[in-house]
Every structure is written in structure tokens, then in C-alpha cells.
Design a protein around this motif. Structure first.
Motif, PDB file in Angstrom:
ATOM      1  N   GLN A  39     -15.473  27.248  -5.120  1.00 37.54           N
ATOM      2  CA  GLN A  39     -14.507  26.890  -5.896  1.00 37.54           C
ATOM      3  C   GLN A  39     -13.029  26.941  -5.360  1.00 37.54           C
ATOM      4  O   GLN A  39     -12.733  28.020  -4.526  1.00 37.54           O
ATOM      5  CB  GLN A  39     -14.366  28.088  -6.953  1.00 37.54           C
ATOM      6  CG  GLN A  39     -13.266  27.976  -7.793  1.00 37.54           C
ATOM      7  CD  GLN A  39     -12.994  29.460  -8.718  1.00 37.54           C
ATOM      8  OE1 GLN A  39     -13.264  30.271  -8.371  1.00 37.54           O
ATOM      9  NE2 GLN A  39     -12.338  29.152  -9.608  1.00 37.54           N
ATOM     10  N   ASN A 183     -20.910  14.215 -18.084  1.00 38.48           N
ATOM     11  CA  ASN A 183     -19.949  15.163 -18.284  1.00 38.48           C
ATOM     12  C   ASN A 183     -19.340  15.620 -19.622  1.00 38.48           C
ATOM     13  O   ASN A 183     -19.604  14.973 -20.522  1.00 38.48           O
ATOM     14  CB  ASN A 183     -18.582  14.630 -17.447  1.00 38.48           C
ATOM     15  CG  ASN A 183     -18.733  14.635 -15.953  1.00 38.48           C
ATOM     16  OD1 ASN A 183     -19.419  15.375 -15.524  1.00 38.48           O
ATOM     17  ND2 ASN A 183     -18.215  13.512 -15.457  1.00 38.48           N
ATOM     18  N   THR A 224     -16.930  21.537 -13.155  1.00 41.25           N
ATOM     19  CA  THR A 224     -16.500  21.023 -11.962  1.00 41.25           C
ATOM     20  C   THR A 224     -15.304  21.004 -11.783  1.00 41.25           C
ATOM     21  O   THR A 224     -14.747  20.733 -10.591  1.00 41.25           O
ATOM     22  CB  THR A 224     -17.313  19.729 -11.816  1.00 41.25           C
ATOM     23  OG1 THR A 224     -16.937  18.683 -12.850  1.00 41.25           O
ATOM     24  CG2 THR A 224     -18.898  19.823 -11.679  1.00 41.25           C
ATOM     25  N   GLN A 225     -14.343  20.937 -13.069  1.00 42.99           N
ATOM     26  CA  GLN A 225     -12.875  20.858 -12.752  1.00 42.99           C
ATOM     27  C   GLN A 225     -12.366  21.479 -13.956  1.00 42.99           C
ATOM     28  O   GLN A 225     -12.533  21.716 -14.983  1.00 42.99           O
ATOM     29  CB  GLN A 225     -12.309  19.077 -12.885  1.00 42.99           C
ATOM     30  CG  GLN A 225     -12.781  18.490 -11.596  1.00 42.99           C
ATOM     31  CD  GLN A 225     -12.126  17.040 -11.990  1.00 42.99           C
ATOM     32  OE1 GLN A 225     -11.180  16.813 -12.319  1.00 42.99           O
ATOM     33  NE2 GLN A 225     -12.782  16.156 -11.521  1.00 42.99           N
ATOM     34  N   GLN A 227      -8.106  22.604 -15.442  1.00 42.58           N
ATOM     35  CA  GLN A 227      -6.479  22.563 -15.127  1.00 42.58           C
ATOM     36  C   GLN A 227      -6.093  23.317 -16.325  1.00 42.58           C
ATOM     37  O   GLN A 227      -6.417  23.437 -17.346  1.00 42.58           O
ATOM     38  CB  GLN A 227      -6.240  21.079 -15.293  1.00 42.58           C
ATOM     39  CG  GLN A 227      -4.855  20.937 -15.061  1.00 42.58           C
ATOM     40  CD  GLN A 227      -3.949  21.233 -16.038  1.00 42.58           C
ATOM     41  OE1 GLN A 227      -4.230  21.000 -17.262  1.00 42.58           O
ATOM     42  NE2 GLN A 227      -2.620  21.618 -15.870  1.00 42.58           N
ATOM     43  N   SER A 253      -5.034  24.346 -10.720  1.00 44.80           N
ATOM     44  CA  SER A 253      -6.125  23.386 -10.834  1.00 44.80           C
ATOM     45  C   SER A 253      -7.185  23.836  -9.982  1.00 44.80           C
ATOM     46  O   SER A 253      -7.030  24.525  -9.036  1.00 44.80           O
ATOM     47  CB  SER A 253      -5.811  22.076 -10.251  1.00 44.80           C
ATOM     48  OG  SER A 253      -4.566  21.504 -11.045  1.00 44.80           O
ATOM     49  N   GLN A 254      -8.434  23.849 -10.327  1.00 43.54           N
ATOM     50  CA  GLN A 254      -9.531  24.259  -9.644  1.00 43.54           C
ATOM     51  C   GLN A 254     -10.716  23.155  -9.774  1.00 43.54           C
ATOM     52  O   GLN A 254     -10.887  22.453 -10.852  1.00 43.54           O
ATOM     53  CB  GLN A 254     -10.070  25.553 -10.702  1.00 43.54           C
ATOM     54  CG  GLN A 254      -9.148  26.477 -10.768  1.00 43.54           C
ATOM     55  CD  GLN A 254      -9.999  27.766 -11.305  1.00 43.54           C
ATOM     56  OE1 GLN A 254     -10.840  28.279 -10.774  1.00 43.54           O
ATOM     57  NE2 GLN A 254      -9.294  28.088 -12.297  1.00 43.54           N
ATOM     58  N   ASN A 255     -11.355  22.938  -8.478  1.00 46.18           N
ATOM     59  CA  ASN A 255     -12.450  22.388  -8.450  1.00 46.18           C
ATOM     60  C   ASN A 255     -13.681  22.658  -8.016  1.00 46.18           C
ATOM     61  O   ASN A 255     -13.439  23.820  -6.937  1.00 46.18           O
ATOM     62  CB  ASN A 255     -12.107  20.763  -7.472  1.00 46.18           C
ATOM     63  CG  ASN A 255     -11.251  20.116  -7.835  1.00 46.18           C
ATOM     64  OD1 ASN A 255     -11.394  19.193  -8.818  1.00 46.18           O
ATOM     65  ND2 ASN A 255      -9.711  20.167  -7.624  1.00 46.18           N
ATOM     66  N   SER A 257     -17.594  22.401  -6.411  1.00 46.85           N
ATOM     67  CA  SER A 257     -18.737  21.602  -5.974  1.00 46.85           C
ATOM     68  C   SER A 257     -19.852  22.614  -6.127  1.00 46.85           C
ATOM     69  O   SER A 257     -19.745  23.867  -5.751  1.00 46.85           O
ATOM     70  CB  SER A 257     -18.453  21.313  -4.629  1.00 46.85           C
ATOM     71  OG  SER A 257     -18.406  22.368  -3.538  1.00 46.85           O
TER      72      SER A 257
END
Length: 268
Positions: A39, A183, A224-225, A227, A253-255, A257
Motif C-alpha cells: 500500500q 472492478n 486497489t485504489q 481517494q 490517495s492510496q494505491n 498492489s
């Protein structure tokens, strides 16, 4: 404190999705074994402090740039190891720390100890207890949703910080907007409120609101994302009738994988 708040934010929004039909989802709060969740969190916080005892408001901007690596191992009797590694150069005290624990599928993780740390025994126990206390207060959710369905989560939370407890009520309202391909897309709004708190002869009240969007990978059963934009106001009154006001505006914001990890994390 920032580290605990970031981890809290992660757990609040960590809903796993199991795909049923293209117009519906089953929500559960769960980590799966044999996974690595990386993250990355970036954003800004604008802090403004006002008080009659200062001539001009104090305004400070903070840039957020941190990473959390959550690794789960192979299950034994439905229990698997879980680690949380923190990478945050702005927080030297917590940078490169690894929280190590166990998790049972469908239940809250349990932190057992912190590796490679310079804390004394009492300080390590205090941090672990605070972390566990926050996690256990987050409700486990099991919902079935169709497009445009909404649900609300309302829960009080006590956030321990050193020798005080911050009592906050969090109200979150989610709406499933769309399922497209692999998604799922949700919008949410949130509210923060607190009762009057007396901390070291200061009466504190807190309120705030926010909104955001999340994207979930259905095959991976995780987001996965993310905001979010939120604002928070803290008002403090001293026993001598002086007061201060703190306003915090955040854009984060967070991403995330996700990869398979078929090697059990090494626990030393």
C-alpha cells in the motif's frame, strides 16, 4: 500517532469483495493467506492553528508519502502469520518497523510483537496494545449489495495515545455505484464527532467530514485504489477560559498492489 491513524484508516476501508453476479457483491472484512499487499499512501495535510494568544494563525502543510507492506503466510488450522512493515522516512521512530502477528480467516489480526525496534519492553507493549485496541473496535461487515445499494456503519472508537484516550464516533456511508469488468466502484461519505473530552485540564471537542471513492479488484478480493478528502476541526478550552482551534484538511490517495506469496513469512 500518525502511523496508528494511517493503519486505522487502512483497516476501516479494507473490505474484501467476493463476486456473485455482475450487478451484486458480497462484502466481508477479511485478509487472505499467502498474499502480499503493498500500500502506497501519498497526499497533503493543511493544518491551521488559531488562538487569542497568538497574533497570526499558524499554518503548516505536511506532505504524506509512506508505504505499508502487509504479508500473509500459509494457514495452519485456519490461522496464518501476518506482518506489517512500515516505510515512512518522515517518521524515524516507526520507519522500517515490522509488526508481527497472526490472523484467523474472517477475524481481526492479532499483533504479537514488533521486530527490529529500539523500544523498551513497556513502550513496545503500549504500542502493540494501542494497535490491537484500534483494530478490534472496527466492526466486521458482511453485506450483500446491488448497484446503487447503500449501507451505513456507525461505531464509536477509543484511540489510545500515550496516557490519554481520544473518544471519536465515526459514521461511514457507502454506495455501490458500478461493477465494470473486474472492478467494483464505490463512493462514500464520512463524519467524525466526539463527546466533550477533558484531557490534562483541557476540554476538547472534535468534528469533521469527508468523502471519497474506492476501486476494488474482484478477482483479488481487495481494493486497489482509494481517494479521500476530509476536514477536521478540534476545539480546545483551558480551565482559565483560553482556547485554541485546530483545522486540518487532508487529501489522500492510496494505491495497493497485490501478489501471491506462497512462502510463509519468516518470523524471528
Amino acid at each position: 500517532m500518525k502511523i496508528l491513524n494511517n493503519l486505522l484508516f487502512l483497516f476501516i476501508l479494507s473490505f474484501s469483495f467476493c463476486m456473485g453476479q455482475k450487478d451484486s457483491l458480497s462484502l466481508k472484512l477479511v485478509y487472505f493467506p499467502n498474499k502480499t499487499y503493498t500500500q502506497t499512501v501519498i497526499g497533503t495535510q493543511l493544518i491551521e492553528i488559531q488562538s487569542p494568544i497568538i497574533l497570526e494563525p499558524i499554518i503548516k502543510q505536511m506532505n504524506l508519502n509512506s508505504q505499508y507492506i502487509i504479508t500473509t503466510g500459509a494457514p495452519v488450522n485456519n490461522i496464518f502469520p501476518i506482518t506489517y512493515k512500515i516505510l515512512d522516512e518522515s517518521n524515524p521512530k516507526f520507519n522500517n518497523l515490522t509488526f508481527i502477528g497472526t490472523c484467523k480467516l474472517g477475524e481481526h489480526p492479532k499483533i504479537n510483537f514488533i521486530s527490529n525496534n529500539n523500544f523498551n519492553t513497556n513502550e513496545e507493549k503500549r504500542i502493540i496494545d494501542a494497535f490491537d485496541k484500534i483494530i478490534k473496535q472496527i466492526p466486521i461487515i458482511n453485506k450483500k449489495l446491488k448497484i446503487n445499494d447503500s449501507f451505513t456503519v456507525d461505531f464509536p472508537m477509543v484511540i489510545p495515545h500515550e496516557d490519554i484516550n481520544l473518544e471519536v464516533n465515526i459514521l461511514m456511508h457507502y454506495t455501490l455505484k458500478e461493477i465494470k469488468g473486474n472492478n467494483a466502484y464505490l463512493d462514500y461519505v464520512m463524519q467524525f464527532t466526539s463527546n466533550n473530552m477533558n484531557i490534562k485540564e483541557i476540554n476538547l471537542t472534535m468534528e469533521g467530514e469527508g468523502k471519497g471513492k474506492v476501486i476494488y479488484d474482484i478477482d483479488e478480493h481487495f481494493f486497489t485504489q482509494m481517494q479521500t478528502d476530509n476536514s477536521l476541526e478540534i476545539i480546545g478550552e483551558n480551565t482559565d477560559d483560553s482556547f485554541f482551534n485546530i483545522k486540518i484538511k487532508s487529501n489522500i490517495s492510496q494505491n495497493i498492489s497485490i501478489k501471491n506469496n506462497f512462502i510463509t513469512p519468516k518470523i524471528e
